[in-house]
Design a protein around this motif. Sequence first.
Motif, PDB file in Angstrom:
ATOM      1  N   ASN A 306       0.826  -1.209   0.000  1.00 11.54           N
ATOM      2  CA  ASN A 306       0.000   0.000   0.000  1.00 11.54           C
ATOM      3  C   ASN A 306       0.861   1.259   0.000  1.00 11.54           C
ATOM      4  O   ASN A 306       0.577   2.220  -0.719  1.00 11.54           O
ATOM      5  CB  ASN A 306      -0.937   0.002   1.213  1.00 11.54           C
ATOM      6  CG  ASN A 306      -2.177  -0.841   0.985  1.00 11.54           C
ATOM      7  OD1 ASN A 306      -2.808  -0.742  -0.065  1.00 11.54           O
ATOM      8  ND2 ASN A 306      -2.512  -1.691   1.944  1.00 11.54           N
ATOM      9  N   HIS A 307       1.900   1.267   0.814  1.00 13.54           N
ATOM     10  CA  HIS A 307       2.809   2.414   0.829  1.00 13.54           C
ATOM     11  C   HIS A 307       3.521   2.550  -0.520  1.00 13.54           C
ATOM     12  O   HIS A 307       3.755   3.666  -0.996  1.00 13.54           O
ATOM     13  CB  HIS A 307       3.831   2.259   1.957  1.00 13.54           C
ATOM     14  CG  HIS A 307       3.260   2.465   3.325  1.00 13.54           C
ATOM     15  ND1 HIS A 307       2.981   3.710   3.835  1.00 13.54           N
ATOM     16  CD2 HIS A 307       2.910   1.573   4.297  1.00 13.54           C
ATOM     17  CE1 HIS A 307       2.491   3.594   5.063  1.00 13.54           C
ATOM     18  NE2 HIS A 307       2.434   2.303   5.369  1.00 13.54           N
ATOM     19  N   ALA A 308       3.858   1.413  -1.134  1.00 12.04           N
ATOM     20  CA  ALA A 308       4.530   1.443  -2.432  1.00 12.04           C
ATOM     21  C   ALA A 308       3.617   1.982  -3.525  1.00 12.04           C
ATOM     22  O   ALA A 308       4.084   2.571  -4.507  1.00 12.04           O
ATOM     23  CB  ALA A 308       5.007   0.037  -2.803  1.00 12.04           C
ATOM     24  N   ARG A 309       2.305   1.793  -3.384  1.00 15.62           N
ATOM     25  CA  ARG A 309       1.360   2.285  -4.391  1.00 15.62           C
ATOM     26  C   ARG A 309       1.000   3.756  -4.172  1.00 15.62           C
ATOM     27  O   ARG A 309       0.930   4.544  -5.123  1.00 15.62           O
ATOM     28  CB  ARG A 309       0.079   1.439  -4.355  1.00 15.62           C
ATOM     29  CG  ARG A 309       0.196   0.047  -4.979  1.00 15.62           C
ATOM     30  CD  ARG A 309      -1.152  -0.640  -4.878  1.00 15.62           C
ATOM     31  NE  ARG A 309      -1.206  -1.995  -5.406  1.00 15.62           N
ATOM     32  CZ  ARG A 309      -1.513  -2.313  -6.661  1.00 15.62           C
ATOM     33  NH1 ARG A 309      -1.737  -1.356  -7.536  1.00 15.62           N
ATOM     34  NH2 ARG A 309      -1.575  -3.575  -7.040  1.00 15.62           N
ATOM     35  N   ILE A 310       0.754   4.139  -2.919  1.00 10.54           N
ATOM     36  CA  ILE A 310       0.310   5.503  -2.631  1.00 10.54           C
ATOM     37  C   ILE A 310       1.463   6.502  -2.767  1.00 10.54           C
ATOM     38  O   ILE A 310       1.259   7.645  -3.200  1.00 10.54           O
ATOM     39  CB  ILE A 310      -0.303   5.589  -1.216  1.00 10.54           C
ATOM     40  CG1 ILE A 310      -1.571   4.736  -1.145  1.00 10.54           C
ATOM     41  CG2 ILE A 310      -0.631   7.031  -0.848  1.00 10.54           C
ATOM     42  CD1 ILE A 310      -2.700   5.232  -2.017  1.00 10.54           C
ATOM     43  N   GLY A 311       2.687   6.093  -2.426  1.00  9.34           N
ATOM     44  CA  GLY A 311       3.834   6.998  -2.514  1.00  9.34           C
ATOM     45  C   GLY A 311       3.995   7.629  -3.892  1.00  9.34           C
ATOM     46  O   GLY A 311       4.087   8.858  -4.018  1.00  9.34           O
ATOM     47  N   PRO A 312       4.023   6.836  -4.982  1.00 13.01           N
ATOM     48  CA  PRO A 312       4.131   7.436  -6.319  1.00 13.01           C
ATOM     49  C   PRO A 312       2.953   8.343  -6.674  1.00 13.01           C
ATOM     50  O   PRO A 312       3.132   9.353  -7.364  1.00 13.01           O
ATOM     51  CB  PRO A 312       4.184   6.212  -7.243  1.00 13.01           C
ATOM     52  CG  PRO A 312       4.718   5.114  -6.392  1.00 13.01           C
ATOM     53  CD  PRO A 312       4.165   5.374  -5.026  1.00 13.01           C
TER      54      PRO A 312
END
Length: 764
Positions: A306-312
């Motif tokens: 989730n962090h990897a998706r929302i960060g970008p």
Amino acid sequence: MVRAGLSAMVLLGLTASAQASTETGGPPAAPQHVSMSALDLWIVGGYLFGIVALGCLAGLRRRESKGSDYFLASKSLVWPMIGMALFATNISTIHLVSFAQNGYTSGLTYGNFEWMAAFTLVILSLFFAPFYLRANVATLPDFLERRFNRPCRDYLAILSIFSAVVVHIGFSLLTGAIVLEGTVLAAFVDSPEQYRFWTVVAMAAATAIYTIVGGLLAVVVTETIQTVVLLLGAACITWIGFRMIGGWGPLAESVHPVNLTILRSSADPTGITWYAVFLGYPVLGIWYWCTDQTIVQRVLGAKDENHARIGPLFAGFLKILPVFLFVLPGVICLGLVNTGKLPPLPELPDGSPNTEQTYTHMIKTMLNPGFRGIVIAALLAALMSTVSGALNSIATLFSYDIYKRWVPSVSERSLVWIGRCATFVAMCVAIAWTMALGQRDTTIYQAMVDVFPVVAPPTAATFVWGVFWRGTSAWAAFITLVGGSLLGLAVFLLTLSKVLTINSLFMAFILFAAESVAIVLLSLIFPHRHTAESESLVWKTPWEALRAEGAWRGLMDFRVFALVLVLVMAALYWAFSGSEPYFPVKAQLLLDGQPIVGCKVELQAENPRLDDTLYIGLDGRLTYGSVQRAGGAPAGTVLRLRLTPARDYIVEMQRRTGKDGRVETTEKIIAWVPHGEEITESVETIREDAAANNGLHGRVRVFRWRVGGTEKQVRTSADAEVEIRRATPIPDKLRAPEAVLIAQPNGELQVLELRSSGQVAKME
């Protein structure tokens, strides 16, 4: 309390600078040379010391020497840090310096490189980031090995190190040197350009210290701070300039209409046309944002998917800002110069503005002491964040993808030290490349874009087809990577030598299309044998990427977040797109059959916003609407010309023998002089320690003249062949705006012959 004090200083600087500037009126003032105050120098020095110390402390806080700690920050990064780190690594001094330059010369069109990034960050979030985390890879070449084979990993590692050194570090160090030469260093030495090598070495060393010591954690922590400093400093310039010009309405009245449009027609001289943007940028964007180790390494260090998706996606929203913070200031600077509220930019020898100095010119002339230091600290923040990110990715690539292959038994502690050594060597190579970049004849950003076809199309084609089509084979991917990069290198060399004139953005699309055909055909010839792991790294359908059981809910659901981002970007493009094309107008002016030299040409149209003033060089040619100055007019627009002798030129004749044995002569303007001023010439002996910027010493020819009571001079070698070309005298009967040009869709050269008798003849 510290935060309150900083805020008060910022507000005071904004108010004081804006008030002082808006009271200035009348004709353009003489160029100002504002030196750095002691407060500015303390702010810049304190920032440099603080950020290096913070980076070292952040890295040393974790004393373990595990590779995952050093290279991937122990996979502890959360989405705000990822988003700001992606933004900070991408934004470098090349954005602030060259985007301001592009804004001054071409308007908002280069902002496409920022706004289109939001769409490719959506692609990273939805389609690539999940696979990267599920594969648990440390590098993207590692991902290619799991999807294809080992040769793909090896070659991509080399290609990625190349792009990190050439693109991310080299151009950033060059623009950083330009900024420091125009600001901080000018307070200590005359002609700081002479010491560019040592300037570059000092910047590289300051960044390398905490990168080598602290690894990715140090890089991300400092990038988070640097993002805030960068945005604050850049916002100051935009806000002050906006207040000086008086708002959006006065800005629109003070510049050519095309400057405020972001999508351009096929006639635009920059080549950044609407179809080049929508076809070519996705190729560059997918390579840069989805497959480049320097950028994606922040995603690889994410805490979870989730962090990897929302960060970008968060970074995508941040990418809205650069158009207003980096590109728009260049347009504002042009408007302020046009209205006389800022002095003109420093000039090149031929009298044209030195647009490279746009941003530093604004810092010098618009900001008060102390406040100037904050903006320069922001420039250094942009430089250091990009360079540190690239260095850390090089360390990771070399350690995991190259060294560990040949020494598989290497310990984690030794691997960290190998990475540090690789960082040092890469920085040395980057310094050499930076010095070579000084010799170019285009804007800095365009020079960087010209390099992209070497790496972007083959990498993007390999990843896109590899992730979305299970039939893509290992050997097809490898051949495409190698052959595509060699083809891109050939295109780059042909572009550099002016044999190819296709815009690099559109060329990237052409190469991507050709390499896509190649990878499909090669995959059919050399079928792929999947393993269970490689099978799991291909989407069965694109919609599969949108299904996620553990996704956050509400606005933080990555699907909702992505949809909002796409809608916002579509609205921005609609708001800043112009519907009317402006065609460049090219002409050659002759008087009694001879090219007119050194005249000021005032173009007058029915629409006063299309009026402009141009200067003719040695060949009688003028271009209204060029790469160096946005302009042009709708087809059929009548432009009346008023000619006035304005500039005399000191010209050096340079002769060389061609391959066919013929002597070729080129004429180089080494200085311009206000028309009619007396020019004296003498031969003198100059000591080496007193040599000027061009390094001439010994017996030299010196030409002198006076401008407004100040003596000016230019030097050439004693044996140089030099001529003084006086501006063509224009008879009074021809000075009235009788000659006309008509804007044409084909942009062909129009030849106007004026005769001393007062007649005007037009020859096609």
